[in-house]
Design a protein around this motif. Structure first.
Motif, PDB file in Angstrom:
ATOM      1  N   LYS A   1      -5.605   1.110  -4.239  1.00  8.60           N
ATOM      2  CA  LYS A   1      -4.594   1.901  -3.533  1.00  8.60           C
ATOM      3  C   LYS A   1      -3.579   2.407  -4.548  1.00  8.60           C
ATOM      4  CE  LYS A   1      -5.020  -0.214   0.961  1.00  8.60           C
ATOM      5  NZ  LYS A   1      -4.322  -0.758   2.105  1.00  8.60           N
ATOM      6  N   GLU A   2      -2.780   3.371  -4.116  1.00  8.70           N
ATOM      7  CA  GLU A   2      -1.736   3.887  -5.003  1.00  8.70           C
ATOM      8  C   GLU A   2      -0.677   2.815  -5.237  1.00  8.70           C
ATOM      9  OE1 GLU A   2       0.009   7.636  -4.098  1.00  8.70           O
ATOM     10  OE2 GLU A   2      -1.925   8.645  -3.949  1.00  8.70           O
TER      11      GLU A   2
ATOM     12  N   VAL B   1       2.821  -6.977  -2.650  1.00 10.43           N
ATOM     13  CA  VAL B   1       2.726  -5.619  -2.101  1.00 10.43           C
ATOM     14  C   VAL B   1       1.813  -4.709  -2.915  1.00 10.43           C
ATOM     15  CG1 VAL B   1       4.994  -5.735  -1.027  1.00 10.43           C
ATOM     16  CG2 VAL B   1       4.780  -4.829  -3.345  1.00 10.43           C
TER      17      VAL B   1
ATOM     18  N   PRO C   1       2.754   1.268  -5.181  1.00  9.61           N
ATOM     19  CA  PRO C   1       3.926   1.542  -4.351  1.00  9.61           C
ATOM     20  C   PRO C   1       5.119   1.961  -5.207  1.00  9.61           C
ATOM     21  CG  PRO C   1       3.243  -0.764  -4.144  1.00  9.61           C
ATOM     22  CD  PRO C   1       2.330  -0.113  -5.115  1.00  9.61           C
ATOM     23  N   LYS C   2       5.935   2.802  -4.658  1.00 12.36           N
ATOM     24  CA  LYS C   2       7.098   3.307  -5.385  1.00 12.36           C
ATOM     25  C   LYS C   2       8.280   2.374  -5.169  1.00 12.36           C
ATOM     26  CE  LYS C   2       5.446   7.936  -5.633  1.00 12.36           C
ATOM     27  NZ  LYS C   2       4.171   7.547  -6.047  1.00 12.36           N
TER      28      LYS C   2
END
Length: 131
Positions: free
Chosen positions: A34-35, A29, A37-38
């Motif tokens: 890209k940022e 993931v 993921p949290k």
């Protein structure tokens, strides 16, 4: 009848579940450029470098993730060499022309770096980075 419908639903859900994968742009993931993921991750599965909240490098030492060709941590480096038709290169840290340290051997195949850090012919970790 309800059991059959429930089993069919579970089968559909399991078929749509994405298998952990590695490409030149992502490991599972986590995607380059890209940022982050949290989500909660196991500390020993990933080493992720972030700059301005954007993922620039991902390393995994987990054998749960594999490429489309089936290569993963623990794969034989010779098999990757044969498939990629490339040879291993030394992975080292250098300051100008002075080598500071050796990190092992590396094969880059389809934008993914496979690293053998102890020269036992097995992949110890997989690294992708922003180009």
């Amino acid at each position: 009848m309800k059991k059959i419908i429930l089993l069919f639903g579970l089968l559909l859900i399991s078929c749509k579940t994405q298998k952990p994968s590695i490409t030149k742009n992502n490991i599972d993931v986590f995607h380059l450029n890209k940022e982050l993921p949290k989500i909660e991750i196991k500390d020993d599965d990933f080493d992720i470098t972030v700059s301005n909240q954007i993922v620039t490098s991902i390393i995994t030492r987990s054998n749960l993730y594999k490429t489309k060709q089936g290569f993963r941590v623990g794969s034989n480096m010779s098999d990757i060499e044969k498939k990629s038709k490339t040879i291993r290169n030394e992975l080292k840290i250098a300051k100008g022309s002075i080598t500071i340290g050796h990190l092992g051997q590396m094969i880059i195949f389809n934008g993914v770096a496979f690293i053998d850090e102890n020269n036992n012919n097995l992949v110890d970790y997989i690294w992708i980075k922003k180009e």
